[in-house]
Structures are given as C-alpha cells and as structure tokens.
Design an enzyme around this catalytic site. Structure first.
Site, mmCIF file in Angstrom:
data_model
loop_
_atom_site.group_PDB
_atom_site.id
_atom_site.type_symbol
_atom_site.label_atom_id
_atom_site.label_comp_id
_atom_site.label_asym_id
_atom_site.label_seq_id
_atom_site.Cartn_x
_atom_site.Cartn_y
_atom_site.Cartn_z
ATOM 1 N N CYS A 36 0.813 -1.222 0.000
ATOM 2 C CA CYS A 36 0.000 0.000 0.000
ATOM 3 C C CYS A 36 0.844 1.268 0.000
ATOM 4 O O CYS A 36 0.310 2.358 -0.175
ATOM 5 C CB CYS A 36 -0.913 0.015 1.215
ATOM 6 S SG CYS A 36 0.019 -0.005 2.732
ATOM 7 N N ASP A 38 2.348 2.507 2.568
ATOM 8 C CA ASP A 38 2.363 3.164 3.870
ATOM 9 C C ASP A 38 3.729 2.993 4.547
ATOM 10 O O ASP A 38 4.441 2.028 4.292
ATOM 11 C CB ASP A 38 1.260 2.601 4.765
ATOM 12 C CG ASP A 38 -0.118 3.033 4.277
ATOM 13 O OD1 ASP A 38 -0.169 3.927 3.423
ATOM 14 O OD2 ASP A 38 -1.109 2.477 4.752
ATOM 15 N N CYS A 105 -1.483 -4.865 7.495
ATOM 16 C CA CYS A 105 -1.121 -3.584 8.096
ATOM 17 C C CYS A 105 -0.393 -3.801 9.423
ATOM 18 O O CYS A 105 0.492 -3.020 9.788
ATOM 19 C CB CYS A 105 -2.353 -2.737 8.338
ATOM 20 S SG CYS A 105 -3.476 -2.665 6.928
HETATM 21 FE FE1 FES Z 1 -1.297 0.345 4.316
HETATM 22 FE FE2 FES Z 1 -2.901 -0.555 6.127
HETATM 23 S S1 FES Z 1 -3.399 -0.136 4.056
HETATM 24 S S2 FES Z 1 -0.780 -0.263 6.267
#
Ligand code: FES
Length: 143
Positions: A36, A38, A105
């Site tokens: 993702c 992140d 995540c």
């Molecule tokens: Fe990226 Fe949860 S969607 S860490």
C-alpha cells in the site's frame, strides 16, 4: 461498526499512544509496506537494556496507526530482546482482532520494531544472529 473494527482498534486509531518523534533515539526503525506504500517509523529509548520510551510516526491507514499504537504500548518497559519476540499476531490479538483484509497492516508494526532493535544493536556493537532479521525490509535508516 466500520469495516468490523473492534472498539480497541477504534480507540487506538482515534487516540493513538506514543505518537511523535524522539531526539537522540537509541534505535530507529523505518519500514514501508510494499502493498500500500504506507510507512512507519519507530524510535526507541533504551536504558540498561530496557525500553524506557518509544515513539512512532505512521503514514498509513487506521489499522496501521492502531497497531503501531498498541505495539508501542506492548514493548514499553520491556527488555529490548523481548521486543523482538513481539509478533503482529500478538498485536492483533491485543486489539481484539482486525478484519482479515487489514492483517497485512499489522505486519508493519512488527517489522518497524524489529528494524529499530536491529538499529540499536548495530549502533551499540551488540552481536546478534542475522537470521533474526531475515526478511526485514532494507528500508531503515540511521538518524
Ligand atoms: Fe497500508 Fe494498512 S493499508 S498499512
């Protein structure tokens, strides 16, 4: 209930513990989630091999923030070596579960802590078995 999040997840997302940066941290770990994009950064303060303080910055979703928050609570006050034993499953359990699509995540928190412990070991010349950190993303940085 949004996406089936537990009360504990909502609590840690809305009111995350240990958010922020740390000056002169003893160990810093930064990892990114390839799925993702992140990013999570964890800072450790270590005195006499005990994690006396921990802070995190997470550029990520609600689950990433909640798991970072819970993970920092779980390792605070613990011996540094114990932080390595923290699994994402233990964090998920402490949060009364995560929707299955959000389990990845929680891996971010486990990896960021491992990266921070590795950084602490590296900075302090502490020997360790490299296998402990096998599979850890390379993206951690000195600071
Ligand atoms: Fe990226 Fe949860 S969607 S860490």
């Amino acid at each position: 209930m949004a996406m089936g999040y537990s009360d504990a997840v909502m609590d840690h997302f809305i009111n995350p513990r240990n958010v922020g940066k740390m000056e002169n941290a003893d160990g810093v770990g930064k990892v990114g989630n390839a799925r993702c994009g992140d990013i999570m950064k964890i800072y450790l303060r270590v005195e006499d091999s005990i994690i006396t303080d921990v802070k995190f910055n997470t550029f990520g979703c609600a689950s990433a923030i909640a798991t970072s928050s819970m993970a920092t609570e779980l390792i605070k006050g613990k011996p540094i070596d114990d932080a390595l034993a923290l699994t994402n499953q233990a964090v998920v359990d402490a949060l009364d579960g995560l929707p299955s699509v959000k389990i990845h995540c929680s891996v971010l928190a486990e990896e960021a802590i491992k990266a921070a412990v590795k950084d602490y070991y590296d900075r302090h010349g502490i020997e360790y078995d490299p296998a402990l950190f096998a599979g850890l993303g390379k993206e951690h940085e000195e600071e």
